[in-house]
Scaffold this active site. Sequence first.
Site, PDB file in Angstrom:
ATOM      1  N   ASN A   1      90.377  30.189 153.440  1.00  0.00           N
ATOM      2  CA  ASN A   1      89.887  30.317 152.071  1.00  0.00           C
ATOM      3  C   ASN A   1      88.640  29.460 151.843  1.00  0.00           C
ATOM      4  O   ASN A   1      87.522  29.965 151.826  1.00  0.00           O
ATOM      5  CB  ASN A   1      90.983  29.950 151.072  1.00  0.00           C
ATOM      6  N   ASP A   2      88.819  28.163 151.691  1.00  0.00           N
ATOM      7  CA  ASP A   2      87.700  27.295 151.345  1.00  0.00           C
ATOM      8  C   ASP A   2      86.616  27.279 152.418  1.00  0.00           C
ATOM      9  O   ASP A   2      85.425  27.155 152.092  1.00  0.00           O
ATOM     10  CB  ASP A   2      88.190  25.865 151.111  1.00  0.00           C
ATOM     11  N   VAL A   3      86.987  27.386 153.692  1.00  0.00           N
ATOM     12  CA  VAL A   3      86.008  27.233 154.772  1.00  0.00           C
ATOM     13  C   VAL A   3      85.085  28.432 154.907  1.00  0.00           C
ATOM     14  O   VAL A   3      84.137  28.399 155.696  1.00  0.00           O
ATOM     15  CB  VAL A   3      86.713  26.956 156.116  1.00  0.00           C
TER      16      VAL A   3
END
Length: 468
Positions: free
Chosen positions: A395-397
Amino acid sequence: MVINIAYIIACVLFIMGIKKLTKPQTARQGNLISAIGMLIAAAAVFFENDVVQSRSSADWAQNGILWCFVGIAAGAVIGLIWSKKVKMTGMPELVALYNGFGGLASALVAFSQFHNNPGGHDIIGLTAICVTIFIGAMAFSGSMLAWGKLSEKITGRAIVFRGQKLINLILFLAVAAVSVCIILPGVEASVKASAILILSAISLVFGLAFVLPIGGGDMPVIISLINSITGVAVAAAGFIISNTALIVSGALVGASGVVLTLIMCKAMNRSIANLLFGGFGAVQTSSKQGPGSEPKSVSAEDAYPVLEAAGSVVFIPGYGMAVAQAQHVVKELAEKLMANGAEVSFAVHPVAGRMPGHMNVLLAEADIPYEQLKTMEEMNPVMPVQDAAIIIGANDVVNPAAETDTSSPIYGMPIIKAYEARTVFVLKRGKGRGFSGIENELFYMPNTLMLYGDAKATISALSGQFAE
């Protein structure tokens, strides 16, 4: 003399083991070498002079030797069973527990040393005791809270409230004040004994306050940092009982943990101060696509033609792959893509998953060739020429908000630029925002297609399409 040689051998094995842990091909061998070193160090303890004298007594239960063997046996059985039963999804919280128990053990060593001889320590000895109790107790309670967040028994988001930093400062000043009371000469032993209990309690609370504002997205970094803190506690405990092996092993863990923490902070373009006091994950951002927008979802059958025609495919793994235990079917799909003429790579972000190296361990478990594993720096320049990117639970990466949205908590964090691939497939369990609670702009981009459901089942379905 023989004991010192044994400790030196153990320390050399620790260093060799850590060196071999830096490469996937030699990681298991490094783990075994380090374990042998710890066995030698533990065995050498029973040949120390004071222990030998205790062994000569007929009452082993009274002098504590019997309980040492009981503890070793119980720990060995628990460790063996736990290591066999734990799943890769449970590895991050297991590491958090190990860190916590290491800190607790160090604090108990310091506490027992003071309790056995309350008035027999000089200023340096009392300072070491205070430092060990503070760091060990803080690492224990902080690790327990990290375990709760990682196992999702409590919310993984940052918990921030008004006056939080002031409370943390007051707790730290209280620790310093109580420590001064313990260290200063002339203070009665009974007062120091009470102060030790107060120090332990404040340190436990401080550990909770330390981890409370850390959000889920920072869990890999905080685990590394707590591991480093635990190493410092172990080294300090070594000074208290004059044990060379503890001093060296604690220093190695502390130093390597700091280096790893700095590397991971650099990968996130953040400082340690921002990590500890920034409250990452406390703010939720919304997609720039506006209300009412929905990501485009497809089935495995719809995705197959794109992958069948692809000349280059990159897999980007995240925690969702660990949850689904999908690494083996991912390898199966990768082999079928290569047999179909595609060039296959795996892009691994330094903070993907929930602990350092989580994705590397999973991919190594599936015997994916090491040369196919690419770092973020290696993969980003060639991302625009990738025909397809398959994101498995990350998700964030891969969130473009890190580059475009100045209000996002992850703004400035280097990401894998999956959005530059010609077609992006996102495998996701559901429509939630992920562990950190930050919405991902990538899901709404025109070249992104969502495949909802269990990642293992989805990858198996895609692999089945090639078989047909």
